[in-house]
Design an enzyme around this catalytic site. Structure first.
Site: not given
Length: 377
Positions: A152, A180, A200, A202, A327
């Site tokens: 990431n 990712q 994910s 998003h 995060c």
């Protein structure tokens, strides 16, 4: 207007995805568990369609798609969910890497407290782990190998296919945190040796708050996962609670669009990357990681004499970029990823991450380069 260049943190949402979410929030708002009326049946049908769309992207089956709140929860289920099985079968060894997201490293730390032995493999100077080092670390009691698909912070792709080859003759479970790279590097995740995939929505132009843990069966053998939460029995008992139908529908459509458009998207991102690298050249940047092993939509670099915090402050209002994982940004500390790559402290403190997507507008780099040049000590 500030140009958004932090797509590794989260992506903008596709218009088609947004429209579908609104429809299932305002018109088709039924509970997918309601079996007695058409609202519930419509919701259930929409959820099943989304499972099919997500499964198709990685060549999985509908029933292998488990919905979660995101890749972080998926990672926790994949890792902590094997604890009971590992103890019962005396398999308490896990292999991972020092460049994983904290959503993998912290669950591993919890298992270590419970007596599990964790082998963390270091990357090479190019930012990826050598498949042979994974093979060398395997033992008879190795329960799980957990390796991220793409980092990431650097965008560096890990050699998942070659690692899968090294695991062919071993019974260990193989988990890939694909947050990712899901929907971007499609062929890799179709490898049937990968037992579990975390993703994910998003990160692929879908909504926040929804993700998946794809759990492949080995023939008729079910993955021996124990749930972390209880109540309701949804998602085959692994994720209880009412399904967020609008988010699931959005995730499904985002996955379908990724399958349809990933080649064009990647090409657009490659062109953006080349323009960015050309623009940065006068500043003599040090790019962290081998670009030949990276996603087309991200670079991590440092410029001698420039501190990342100063650069971000100077460019505020012009471009939105970051210097690490979103995060953990609320408690900023030096990047464990860049430390594992053995970068100098100066390079780590100066590291900037720029990430974009096919929806990113063109950028006039000249004033940005001028601002950065003024910071060089």
């Amino acid at each position: 207007m500030t140009i958004y260049l932090d797509c590794n943190a989260t992506t903008p949402i596709e218009a088609q995805v947004q429209n579908s979410i609104i429809k299932y929030m305002t018109e088709e708002f039924g509970n997918a568990a309601s079996r007695t009326h058409e609202y519930g049946l419509t919701a259930k049908k929409a959820v099943q369609q989304a499972r099919d769309q997500i499964a198709k992207l990685v060549n999985a089956k509908r029933e292998e798609v488990i919905f979660t709140s995101g890749a972080t929860e998926s990672n926790n289920i994949a890792i902590l969910g094997l604890q009971k099985y590992g103890i019962q079968h005396n398999k308490r060894h896990i292999i991972s890497t020092t460049i994983e997201h904290k959503a993998v490293l912290e669950p591993l730390m919890e298992l270590e407290k419970q007596g599990f032995e964790i082998s963390l493999i270091h990357p090479n100077k190019d930012g990826y782990v050598e498949p042979q080092t994974i093979k060398n670390a395997l033992r008879k009691d190795t329960l799980l190998v957990s390796i991220m698909h793409a980092n990431n912070e650097t965008g560096i792709l890990q050699p998942i296919t070659k690692i899968a080859e090294q695991l062919q003759q071993h019974q260990t479970y193989f988990h890939v945190d694909a947050a990712q790279a899901y929907g971007k590097d499609i062929p890799t995740l179709r490898n049937q040796r990968i037992d579990m995939i975390s993703a994910s929505a998003h990160k692929i132009y879908g909504p926040k708050g929804i993700g998946t843990l794809i759990i492949r069966r080995r023939g008729y053998q079910k993955m021996p996962l124990t749930p972390l939460m209880y109540g309701g029995g949804q998602e085959r008992g692994l994720k209880p609670g009412t399904l967020p139908v609008p988010l699931i529908v959005g995730f499904g459509i985002a996955s379908q669009l990724a399958l349809q458009n990933h080649k064009q998207r990647n090409q657009t991102c490659k062109q953006f990357k080349q323009k960015l690298i050309t623009a940065l050249t006068p500043l003599n940047p040090t790019i962290h990681g081998n670009l030949q092993h990276s996603l087309p939509n991200c670079i991590n670099f440092s410029i001698k004499g420039i501190d990342s915090e100063a650069a971000i402050l100077t460019l505020k209002g012009i471009i939105a970029i970051s210097n690490g994982s979103a995060c953990t940004s609320s408690n900023y500390s030096s990047s464990h990823v860049l430390q594992a790559m053995q970068l100098s402290e100066q390079q780590i403190q100066g590291a900037l991450r720029i990430s974009w997507c096919h929806l990113t507008p063109s950028v006039n780099w000249q004033p940005i380069i001028q601002h950065l040049n003024q910071l060089i000590i």
